[in-house]
Design a protein around this motif. Structure first.
Motif, PDB file in Angstrom:
ATOM      1  N   GLN A 150       0.833  -1.201   0.000  1.00 43.19           N
ATOM      2  CA  GLN A 150       0.000   0.000   0.000  1.00 43.19           C
ATOM      3  C   GLN A 150       0.868   1.251   0.000  1.00 43.19           C
ATOM      4  O   GLN A 150       0.555   2.231  -0.696  1.00 43.19           O
ATOM      5  CB  GLN A 150      -0.915   0.003   1.228  1.00 43.19           C
ATOM      6  N   ALA A 151       1.971   1.231   0.754  1.00 43.54           N
ATOM      7  CA  ALA A 151       2.886   2.368   0.758  1.00 43.54           C
ATOM      8  C   ALA A 151       3.516   2.565  -0.617  1.00 43.54           C
ATOM      9  O   ALA A 151       3.681   3.695  -1.089  1.00 43.54           O
ATOM     10  CB  ALA A 151       3.974   2.149   1.816  1.00 43.54           C
ATOM     11  N   LEU A 152       3.855   1.451  -1.290  1.00 42.29           N
ATOM     12  CA  LEU A 152       4.432   1.537  -2.630  1.00 42.29           C
ATOM     13  C   LEU A 152       3.432   2.145  -3.615  1.00 42.29           C
ATOM     14  O   LEU A 152       3.798   2.990  -4.444  1.00 42.29           O
ATOM     15  CB  LEU A 152       4.860   0.148  -3.098  1.00 42.29           C
ATOM     16  N   VAL A 153       2.172   1.725  -3.520  1.00 41.50           N
ATOM     17  CA  VAL A 153       1.134   2.282  -4.389  1.00 41.50           C
ATOM     18  C   VAL A 153       1.000   3.783  -4.159  1.00 41.50           C
ATOM     19  O   VAL A 153       0.944   4.569  -5.120  1.00 41.50           O
ATOM     20  CB  VAL A 153      -0.212   1.570  -4.139  1.00 41.50           C
ATOM     21  N   SER A 154       0.956   4.199  -2.903  1.00 39.39           N
ATOM     22  CA  SER A 154       0.825   5.626  -2.583  1.00 39.39           C
ATOM     23  C   SER A 154       2.005   6.423  -3.125  1.00 39.39           C
ATOM     24  O   SER A 154       1.836   7.521  -3.685  1.00 39.39           O
ATOM     25  CB  SER A 154       0.708   5.817  -1.071  1.00 39.39           C
ATOM     26  N   PHE A 155       3.209   5.871  -2.993  1.00 37.77           N
ATOM     27  CA  PHE A 155       4.398   6.553  -3.507  1.00 37.77           C
ATOM     28  C   PHE A 155       4.325   6.721  -5.018  1.00 37.77           C
ATOM     29  O   PHE A 155       4.598   7.799  -5.562  1.00 37.77           O
ATOM     30  CB  PHE A 155       5.654   5.768  -3.122  1.00 37.77           C
ATOM     31  N   LEU A 156       3.950   5.650  -5.714  1.00 35.82           N
ATOM     32  CA  LEU A 156       3.878   5.715  -7.179  1.00 35.82           C
ATOM     33  C   LEU A 156       2.834   6.734  -7.636  1.00 35.82           C
ATOM     34  O   LEU A 156       3.059   7.466  -8.617  1.00 35.82           O
ATOM     35  CB  LEU A 156       3.543   4.333  -7.742  1.00 35.82           C
ATOM     36  N   LEU A 157       1.707   6.798  -6.937  1.00 34.72           N
ATOM     37  CA  LEU A 157       0.651   7.732  -7.337  1.00 34.72           C
ATOM     38  C   LEU A 157       1.067   9.185  -7.118  1.00 34.72           C
ATOM     39  O   LEU A 157       0.630  10.075  -7.848  1.00 34.72           O
ATOM     40  CB  LEU A 157      -0.633   7.446  -6.563  1.00 34.72           C
ATOM     41  N   THR A 158       1.910   9.426  -6.109  1.00 33.37           N
ATOM     42  CA  THR A 158       2.359  10.802  -5.866  1.00 33.37           C
ATOM     43  C   THR A 158       3.448  11.234  -6.841  1.00 33.37           C
ATOM     44  O   THR A 158       3.729  12.432  -6.942  1.00 33.37           O
ATOM     45  CB  THR A 158       2.902  10.960  -4.436  1.00 33.37           C
TER      46      THR A 158
END
Length: 323
Positions: A150-158
Protein backbone atom coordinates in the motif's frame (compact mmCIF):
# COMPACT_ATOMS: atom_id res chain seq x y z
CA UNK A 1 -31.15 -26.80 -0.51
CA UNK A 2 -29.13 -23.64 0.21
CA UNK A 3 -26.79 -24.06 -2.83
CA UNK A 4 -29.85 -24.53 -5.06
CA UNK A 5 -31.44 -21.33 -3.73
CA UNK A 6 -28.17 -19.44 -4.16
CA UNK A 7 -27.84 -20.76 -7.71
CA UNK A 8 -31.35 -19.49 -8.45
CA UNK A 9 -30.43 -16.13 -6.87
CA UNK A 10 -27.39 -15.85 -9.14
CA UNK A 11 -29.56 -16.54 -12.21
CA UNK A 12 -32.14 -13.95 -11.11
CA UNK A 13 -29.47 -11.32 -10.41
CA UNK A 14 -27.79 -12.10 -13.75
CA UNK A 15 -31.13 -11.60 -15.56
CA UNK A 16 -31.88 -8.37 -13.67
CA UNK A 17 -28.37 -7.11 -14.40
CA UNK A 18 -28.68 -7.77 -18.14
CA UNK A 19 -32.32 -6.82 -18.73
CA UNK A 20 -32.74 -3.79 -16.45
CA UNK A 21 -30.82 -0.62 -15.72
CA UNK A 22 -30.33 2.61 -17.66
CA UNK A 23 -31.03 0.67 -20.87
CA UNK A 24 -33.70 -2.01 -20.53
CA UNK A 25 -34.42 -5.03 -22.71
CA UNK A 26 -37.57 -7.08 -23.05
CA UNK A 27 -37.12 -10.84 -22.84
CA UNK A 28 -38.14 -11.36 -26.53
CA UNK A 29 -35.63 -8.69 -27.65
CA UNK A 30 -32.95 -10.30 -25.51
CA UNK A 31 -33.35 -13.67 -27.19
CA UNK A 32 -33.63 -12.14 -30.67
CA UNK A 33 -30.31 -10.35 -30.19
CA UNK A 34 -28.75 -13.40 -28.57
CA UNK A 35 -29.59 -15.51 -31.64
CA UNK A 36 -28.12 -13.03 -34.10
CA UNK A 37 -30.72 -10.39 -34.93
CA UNK A 38 -29.29 -6.89 -35.28
CA UNK A 39 -31.18 -4.12 -33.47
CA UNK A 40 -29.33 -0.79 -33.92
CA UNK A 41 -27.79 0.33 -30.66
CA UNK A 42 -29.37 -2.38 -28.58
CA UNK A 43 -27.24 -5.19 -30.03
CA UNK A 44 -24.01 -3.41 -29.17
CA UNK A 45 -25.12 -2.50 -25.63
CA UNK A 46 -26.20 -6.06 -24.87
CA UNK A 47 -23.46 -8.06 -26.59
CA UNK A 48 -20.46 -5.80 -26.01
CA UNK A 49 -21.30 -4.19 -22.68
CA UNK A 50 -23.96 -5.78 -20.50
CA UNK A 51 -23.39 -9.48 -21.19
CA UNK A 52 -19.57 -9.58 -20.91
CA UNK A 53 -19.79 -7.39 -17.82
CA UNK A 54 -22.34 -9.72 -16.20
CA UNK A 55 -20.32 -12.81 -17.13
CA UNK A 56 -17.09 -11.40 -15.71
CA UNK A 57 -18.90 -10.17 -12.59
CA UNK A 58 -20.27 -13.66 -11.99
CA UNK A 59 -16.94 -15.36 -12.60
CA UNK A 60 -14.86 -13.04 -10.40
CA UNK A 61 -17.46 -13.38 -7.65
CA UNK A 62 -17.09 -17.16 -7.77
CA UNK A 63 -13.29 -16.90 -7.81
CA UNK A 64 -13.04 -14.44 -4.91
CA UNK A 65 -15.68 -16.30 -2.90
CA UNK A 66 -13.94 -19.67 -3.12
CA UNK A 67 -10.49 -18.17 -2.56
CA UNK A 68 -11.67 -16.41 0.61
CA UNK A 69 -13.42 -19.52 1.92
CA UNK A 70 -10.31 -21.66 1.37
CA UNK A 71 -8.06 -19.25 3.26
CA UNK A 72 -10.52 -18.68 6.11
CA UNK A 73 -11.19 -22.41 6.55
CA UNK A 74 -7.58 -23.47 6.11
CA UNK A 75 -6.24 -20.95 8.61
CA UNK A 76 -9.34 -21.12 10.85
CA UNK A 77 -9.59 -17.32 10.99
CA UNK A 78 -12.26 -15.08 9.36
CA UNK A 79 -9.62 -12.38 8.75
CA UNK A 80 -7.61 -14.65 6.47
CA UNK A 81 -8.85 -13.53 3.08
CA UNK A 82 -6.71 -12.49 0.09
CA UNK A 83 -7.67 -8.81 0.37
CA UNK A 84 -6.66 -8.67 4.05
CA UNK A 85 -3.41 -10.65 4.01
CA UNK A 86 -1.71 -8.81 1.15
CA UNK A 87 -2.28 -10.92 -1.98
CA UNK A 88 -4.64 -8.41 -3.60
CA UNK A 89 -2.27 -5.62 -2.61
CA UNK A 90 0.53 -7.42 -4.43
CA UNK A 91 -1.57 -7.39 -7.57
CA UNK A 92 -2.41 -3.72 -7.02
CA UNK A 93 1.19 -2.63 -6.53
CA UNK A 94 2.33 -4.53 -9.63
CA UNK A 95 -0.49 -3.13 -11.77
CA UNK A 96 0.07 0.45 -10.62
CA UNK A 97 3.82 0.12 -11.25
CA UNK A 98 3.09 -1.10 -14.78
CA UNK A 99 0.66 1.79 -15.41
CA UNK A 100 2.81 4.54 -13.90
CA UNK A 101 6.30 3.46 -14.91
CA UNK A 102 5.68 1.81 -18.29
CA UNK A 103 2.35 3.20 -19.47
CA UNK A 104 0.79 -0.27 -19.60
CA UNK A 105 -2.91 -0.75 -20.29
CA UNK A 106 -5.53 -3.45 -20.87
CA UNK A 107 -4.37 -7.06 -20.83
CA UNK A 108 -0.79 -6.07 -19.97
CA UNK A 109 -1.98 -4.61 -16.67
CA UNK A 110 -3.98 -7.76 -15.98
CA UNK A 111 -0.99 -10.01 -16.71
CA UNK A 112 1.33 -7.95 -14.49
CA UNK A 113 -1.27 -7.98 -11.69
CA UNK A 114 -1.49 -11.76 -11.92
CA UNK A 115 2.29 -12.14 -11.67
CA UNK A 116 2.45 -9.67 -8.78
CA UNK A 117 -0.21 -11.48 -6.77
CA UNK A 118 1.50 -14.84 -7.24
CA UNK A 119 4.93 -13.42 -6.35
CA UNK A 120 3.72 -11.74 -3.15
CA UNK A 121 1.82 -14.88 -2.14
CA UNK A 122 4.99 -16.94 -2.60
CA UNK A 123 7.00 -14.52 -0.44
CA UNK A 124 4.32 -14.55 2.27
CA UNK A 125 4.29 -18.33 2.30
CA UNK A 126 8.10 -18.63 2.42
CA UNK A 127 8.37 -16.17 5.30
CA UNK A 128 5.48 -17.74 7.22
CA UNK A 129 6.39 -21.41 6.77
CA UNK A 130 9.14 -21.58 9.40
CA UNK A 131 8.14 -24.44 11.67
CA UNK A 132 4.99 -25.05 9.64
CA UNK A 133 2.51 -22.50 8.32
CA UNK A 134 0.52 -21.43 11.36
CA UNK A 135 -2.57 -19.39 10.62
CA UNK A 136 -1.69 -16.42 12.80
CA UNK A 137 1.85 -16.24 11.37
CA UNK A 138 0.69 -16.18 7.76
CA UNK A 139 -1.93 -13.53 8.55
CA UNK A 140 0.58 -11.29 10.34
CA UNK A 141 3.17 -11.63 7.57
CA UNK A 142 0.45 -10.95 5.00
CA UNK A 143 -0.73 -7.82 6.81
CA UNK A 144 2.87 -6.61 6.89
CA UNK A 145 3.20 -7.15 3.14
CA UNK A 146 -0.13 -5.39 2.59
CA UNK A 147 1.20 -2.32 4.42
CA UNK A 148 4.38 -2.30 2.33
CA UNK A 149 2.47 -2.73 -0.95
CA UNK A 150 0.00 0.00 0.00
CA UNK A 151 2.89 2.37 0.76
CA UNK A 152 4.43 1.54 -2.63
CA UNK A 153 1.13 2.28 -4.39
CA UNK A 154 0.83 5.63 -2.58
CA UNK A 155 4.40 6.55 -3.51
CA UNK A 156 3.88 5.71 -7.18
CA UNK A 157 0.65 7.73 -7.34
CA UNK A 158 2.36 10.80 -5.87
CA UNK A 159 5.15 10.60 -8.46
CA UNK A 160 3.01 10.61 -11.59
CA UNK A 161 0.75 13.03 -13.43
CA UNK A 162 -2.97 13.41 -12.73
CA UNK A 163 -4.13 11.59 -15.86
CA UNK A 164 -2.04 8.49 -15.17
CA UNK A 165 -2.97 8.56 -11.49
CA UNK A 166 -6.67 8.66 -12.38
CA UNK A 167 -6.23 5.62 -14.66
CA UNK A 168 -4.49 3.76 -11.85
CA UNK A 169 -7.19 4.71 -9.34
CA UNK A 170 -9.92 3.31 -11.58
CA UNK A 171 -8.14 -0.03 -11.57
CA UNK A 172 -7.41 0.14 -7.83
CA UNK A 173 -11.08 0.64 -6.99
CA UNK A 174 -12.06 -2.58 -8.73
CA UNK A 175 -14.24 -2.02 -11.77
CA UNK A 176 -16.06 -3.98 -14.47
CA UNK A 177 -16.00 -1.05 -16.91
CA UNK A 178 -13.31 -2.61 -19.11
CA UNK A 179 -15.08 -5.96 -19.43
CA UNK A 180 -14.76 -7.67 -22.81
CA UNK A 181 -15.33 -11.10 -24.28
CA UNK A 182 -11.55 -11.64 -24.58
CA UNK A 183 -11.09 -10.97 -20.88
CA UNK A 184 -14.09 -13.16 -20.07
CA UNK A 185 -12.65 -16.02 -22.15
CA UNK A 186 -9.29 -15.89 -20.33
CA UNK A 187 -11.02 -15.79 -16.95
CA UNK A 188 -13.38 -18.65 -17.85
CA UNK A 189 -10.48 -20.77 -19.13
CA UNK A 190 -8.56 -20.20 -15.89
CA UNK A 191 -11.56 -21.15 -13.77
CA UNK A 192 -12.13 -24.31 -15.83
CA UNK A 193 -8.75 -25.47 -14.51
CA UNK A 194 -8.87 -24.04 -10.99
CA UNK A 195 -12.44 -24.91 -9.94
CA UNK A 196 -12.06 -28.69 -10.48
CA UNK A 197 -8.75 -28.49 -8.58
CA UNK A 198 -10.52 -26.77 -5.68
CA UNK A 199 -13.27 -29.40 -5.75
CA UNK A 200 -10.71 -32.22 -5.62
CA UNK A 201 -8.98 -30.59 -2.64
CA UNK A 202 -12.23 -29.85 -0.75
CA UNK A 203 -12.07 -33.12 1.22
CA UNK A 204 -8.54 -32.33 2.40
CA UNK A 205 -9.70 -28.85 3.37
CA UNK A 206 -12.40 -30.32 5.61
CA UNK A 207 -9.78 -32.53 7.23
CA UNK A 208 -7.37 -29.65 7.81
CA UNK A 209 -10.18 -27.64 9.40
CA UNK A 210 -10.15 -30.18 12.24
CA UNK A 211 -6.51 -29.43 13.01
CA UNK A 212 -3.17 -30.78 11.82
CA UNK A 213 -3.13 -33.79 14.16
CA UNK A 214 -6.65 -34.87 13.24
CA UNK A 215 -5.90 -34.39 9.53
CA UNK A 216 -2.74 -36.48 9.79
CA UNK A 217 -4.78 -39.17 11.57
CA UNK A 218 -7.12 -39.21 8.56
CA UNK A 219 -4.17 -39.95 6.29
CA UNK A 220 -3.79 -36.43 4.89
CA UNK A 221 -0.30 -35.17 4.13
CA UNK A 222 -0.76 -31.92 5.98
CA UNK A 223 1.94 -29.68 4.49
CA UNK A 224 1.41 -30.95 0.95
CA UNK A 225 -2.36 -30.48 1.17
CA UNK A 226 -1.98 -27.03 2.73
CA UNK A 227 0.45 -25.89 0.03
CA UNK A 228 -1.83 -27.20 -2.74
CA UNK A 229 -4.84 -25.41 -1.27
CA UNK A 230 -2.91 -22.15 -0.89
CA UNK A 231 -1.73 -22.35 -4.51
CA UNK A 232 -5.28 -22.89 -5.80
CA UNK A 233 -6.75 -20.13 -3.59
CA UNK A 234 -4.02 -17.67 -4.57
CA UNK A 235 -4.50 -18.47 -8.25
CA UNK A 236 -8.28 -17.96 -7.96
CA UNK A 237 -7.83 -14.60 -6.25
CA UNK A 238 -5.09 -13.60 -8.71
CA UNK A 239 -7.04 -14.32 -11.91
CA UNK A 240 -10.13 -12.58 -10.50
CA UNK A 241 -8.05 -9.53 -9.52
CA UNK A 242 -6.35 -9.50 -12.92
CA UNK A 243 -9.76 -9.45 -14.64
CA UNK A 244 -11.40 -6.60 -12.70
CA UNK A 245 -8.96 -5.17 -10.19
CA UNK A 246 -8.97 -5.73 -6.42
CA UNK A 247 -12.73 -5.74 -5.79
CA UNK A 248 -12.72 -5.10 -2.06
CA UNK A 249 -14.07 -7.49 0.56
CA UNK A 250 -15.82 -10.01 -1.74
CA UNK A 251 -13.44 -12.76 -0.63
CA UNK A 252 -13.73 -11.55 2.96
CA UNK A 253 -17.54 -11.51 3.05
CA UNK A 254 -18.43 -14.63 1.08
CA UNK A 255 -17.17 -17.28 3.52
CA UNK A 256 -18.83 -15.93 6.70
CA UNK A 257 -22.13 -15.31 4.87
CA UNK A 258 -22.03 -18.84 3.41
CA UNK A 259 -21.26 -20.27 6.84
CA UNK A 260 -24.28 -18.55 8.36
CA UNK A 261 -26.53 -19.71 5.54
CA UNK A 262 -25.25 -23.28 6.00
CA UNK A 263 -25.61 -23.03 9.80
CA UNK A 264 -21.95 -23.36 10.64
CA UNK A 265 -20.68 -25.40 7.70
CA UNK A 266 -18.94 -23.75 4.77
CA UNK A 267 -18.82 -25.37 1.35
CA UNK A 268 -16.76 -23.94 -1.47
CA UNK A 269 -19.75 -24.05 -3.81
CA UNK A 270 -21.86 -21.99 -1.41
CA UNK A 271 -19.09 -19.44 -0.90
CA UNK A 272 -18.58 -19.09 -4.65
CA UNK A 273 -22.30 -18.53 -5.27
CA UNK A 274 -22.45 -15.96 -2.46
CA UNK A 275 -19.49 -14.15 -4.05
CA UNK A 276 -21.26 -14.07 -7.42
CA UNK A 277 -24.42 -12.65 -5.78
CA UNK A 278 -22.40 -9.94 -4.00
CA UNK A 279 -20.60 -8.77 -7.15
CA UNK A 280 -23.69 -8.76 -9.40
CA UNK A 281 -25.84 -6.97 -6.82
CA UNK A 282 -23.11 -4.46 -5.92
CA UNK A 283 -22.30 -3.55 -9.53
CA UNK A 284 -25.98 -3.18 -10.43
CA UNK A 285 -26.49 -0.96 -7.36
CA UNK A 286 -23.39 1.08 -8.19
CA UNK A 287 -24.67 1.74 -11.72
CA UNK A 288 -28.29 2.53 -10.80
CA UNK A 289 -28.54 3.53 -7.14
CA UNK A 290 -27.67 7.22 -7.64
CA UNK A 291 -29.14 8.80 -10.81
CA UNK A 292 -26.41 10.12 -13.09
CA UNK A 293 -23.59 8.57 -11.02
CA UNK A 294 -21.83 5.28 -11.73
CA UNK A 295 -19.85 3.83 -8.83
CA UNK A 296 -17.19 1.15 -9.40
CA UNK A 297 -18.19 -2.20 -7.96
CA UNK A 298 -15.24 -2.11 -5.54
CA UNK A 299 -16.56 1.08 -3.93
CA UNK A 300 -19.92 -0.57 -3.18
CA UNK A 301 -18.39 -3.82 -1.86
CA UNK A 302 -15.96 -1.78 0.22
CA UNK A 303 -18.86 0.11 1.78
CA UNK A 304 -20.46 -3.24 2.63
CA UNK A 305 -17.30 -4.94 3.86
CA UNK A 306 -15.82 -2.25 6.10
CA UNK A 307 -18.68 -2.26 8.67
CA UNK A 308 -18.64 -6.07 8.66
CA UNK A 309 -14.90 -6.06 9.37
CA UNK A 310 -15.37 -3.65 12.29
CA UNK A 311 -18.25 -5.74 13.65
CA UNK A 312 -16.16 -8.90 13.37
CA UNK A 313 -13.22 -7.31 15.19
CA UNK A 314 -15.44 -6.00 17.99
CA UNK A 315 -17.33 -9.26 18.53
CA UNK A 316 -14.16 -11.39 18.23
CA UNK A 317 -12.41 -9.30 20.84
CA UNK A 318 -15.47 -9.47 23.12
CA UNK A 319 -15.38 -13.26 23.18
CA UNK A 320 -11.60 -13.49 23.33
CA UNK A 321 -11.00 -14.64 19.77
CA UNK A 322 -9.19 -11.64 18.41
CA UNK A 323 -6.31 -13.57 16.84
Amino acid sequence: MVPSLLGAAVLVLFAVYVLLGTYTFTIPDFFRILFGEQIPGATYILMESKLPRAVIGTLIGVGFGIAGAVFQTLLRNPLASPDVIGISYGASASAVAAIVLFGAAGTTVSAVALVGALAVALLIYLLARRGGVAGYRLILVGIGFAAVMQALVSFLLTRTDIRTASEALVWLNGSLNNSSWDRAAVLAGSLLVLLPAAALLARRLRGLELGDDAAAGLGIRVETARLALIIVAVALAAVATAAAGPVAFVAFLSGPIARRLMRGETTLLTAGLVGACIVLAADFAGANLIPGVTLPVGVVTGALGAPFLLWLLVTSNRVGQGG
